[in-house]
Design a protein around this motif. Structure first.
Motif, mmCIF file in Angstrom:
data_model
loop_
_atom_site.group_PDB
_atom_site.id
_atom_site.type_symbol
_atom_site.label_atom_id
_atom_site.label_comp_id
_atom_site.label_asym_id
_atom_site.label_seq_id
_atom_site.Cartn_x
_atom_site.Cartn_y
_atom_site.Cartn_z
ATOM 1 N N LEU A 138 32.041 80.584 65.965
ATOM 2 C CA LEU A 138 30.795 79.859 66.659
ATOM 3 C C LEU A 138 31.091 79.810 68.093
ATOM 4 N N ARG A 139 30.182 80.692 68.915
ATOM 5 C CA ARG A 139 30.262 80.427 70.475
ATOM 6 C C ARG A 139 29.415 79.332 70.793
ATOM 7 N N VAL A 140 30.013 78.218 71.125
ATOM 8 C CA VAL A 140 29.345 76.911 71.450
ATOM 9 C C VAL A 140 29.041 76.574 72.983
ATOM 10 N N ALA A 141 27.964 76.290 73.127
ATOM 11 C CA ALA A 141 27.121 75.877 74.374
ATOM 12 C C ALA A 141 27.943 74.428 74.751
ATOM 13 N N GLY A 142 27.610 73.977 76.086
ATOM 14 C CA GLY A 142 28.020 72.492 76.332
ATOM 15 C C GLY A 142 27.657 71.764 75.379
ATOM 16 N N ILE A 143 28.595 70.914 74.978
ATOM 17 C CA ILE A 143 28.192 69.587 73.724
ATOM 18 C C ILE A 143 27.802 68.326 74.601
ATOM 19 N N TYR A 144 26.730 67.877 74.082
ATOM 20 C CA TYR A 144 26.417 66.249 74.477
ATOM 21 C C TYR A 144 25.981 65.651 73.445
ATOM 22 N N GLY A 145 26.099 64.258 73.622
ATOM 23 C CA GLY A 145 25.958 63.380 72.330
ATOM 24 C C GLY A 145 26.326 62.049 72.671
#
Length: 301
Positions: free
Chosen positions: A164-171
């Motif tokens: 999985l190539r993941v973008a910037g994570i927020y939450g």
């Protein structure tokens, strides 16, 4: 044998979460809430105790330095969320993990969390999984090294790998509110490059889908539906939190006013396609846009 080993004795975790931090805790909770045993792996005893306090069984093993012989790898479903070292262009953590698999038995399936930074600067183009990989920042080169190491493991072991190539994570608990409160500047919106992001809850969905039905050897971009600029990202958070928007500066002045890390992000621009995530993995995003995800994230911050 360490004391934490005794706490999991007799259990048979279906999933092993290496690097059980911000994302890993939520992933573990997903499985535990459904009655599936998991085991988190963290680098320190303090982190292990924190997971235990949340009801998540865990081992304290520093993947970069400790003996990995205690990792129950053979036949497991493994989520590799552990970050690479902080410097250099090689991921020694992943190389040590692969060597441990060869010694003590291979996972039956491994999901690796990489970064969309491996694509490098794409000049603002729309990017899918067929886009050439050209990492420029060292942090992305380390992730690319890990991807290559794991592909070699897959070839040698015959086991299943999904990336999985993941973008910037927020939450929740992962918003740049303090930076906004400090009034640190941003590159003016008209000059800021495109960037991409994903809500942590949607990333958990993607991880579970990849483990359950991701095609062997495949890569999936994980991002929401609407790329925007880094400046727009900060502005939307500021507006939603009722904070003043940070000041803007020309990109020509960023060298003296932005951190080295922020400057590196300003040198790359891409808009990521999540079509494969939706169609091949069947992930239906709960938060397809930043606006959708911010209210809940701020309420729980």
């Amino acid at each position: 044998m360490r004391c934490e080993d005794e706490s999991i004795e007799g259990r048979d975790p279906a999933a092993l979460i290496l690097g059980c931090g911000y994302l890993g805790r939520r992933l573990a909770r997903h499985y535990l809430d459904r009655g599936t045993a998991v085991l988190g792996v963290v680098a320190s005893e303090a982190s292990r105790r924190a997971l235990s306090d949340e009801g998540i069984p865990a081992l304290a093993i520093d993947l970069a330095a400790d003996d990995l012989g205690r990792l129950p790898l053979a036949g497991r479903a493994v989520f590799h969320l552990a970050p690479p070292p902080g410097q250099g262009v090689e991921d020694r953590v992943t190389r040590r993990l692969v060597a441990a698999c060869a010694r003590q038995g291979h996972p039956r399936r491994l999901v690796y969390i990489s970064t969309t930074g491996v694509y490098g600067d794409c000049g603002g183009a729309w990017v899918d999984e067929t886009w050439p990989v050209r990492p420029s920042a060292e942090r992305a080169q380390r992730r690319w090294d890990a991807e290559q190491t794991l592909r070699q493991w897959r070839q040698a072991s015959g086991e299943t790998l999904v990336i999985l190539r993941v973008a910037g994570i927020y939450g929740p608990e992962r918003l740049p509110l303090e930076r906004i409160r400090q009034g640190l500047p941003l590159v003016c919106e008209s000059q800021a490059p495109f960037s991409n992001r994903i809500h942590v809850d949607d990333l958990v969905q993607a991880c579970v889908a990849a483990m359950e039905r991701g095609a062997d050897g495949e890569v999936y971009n994980v991002c929401d539906d609407r790329p925007s600029t880094m400046t727009d990202y900060f502005f939307q958070i500021a507006d939603a939190a009722g904070l003043p928007r940070p000041p803007e500066i020309p990109i020509s002045e960023m060298a003296g006013q932005l951190s080295a890390g922020m400057q590196s992000y300003m040198r790359e621009s891409r808009r990521l396609s999540n079509r494969k995530l939706r169609t091949a993995l069947g992930v239906e995003l709960a938060y397809p846009t930043l606006e959708d995800g911010l209210a809940g994230a701020l309420a729980r911050h």
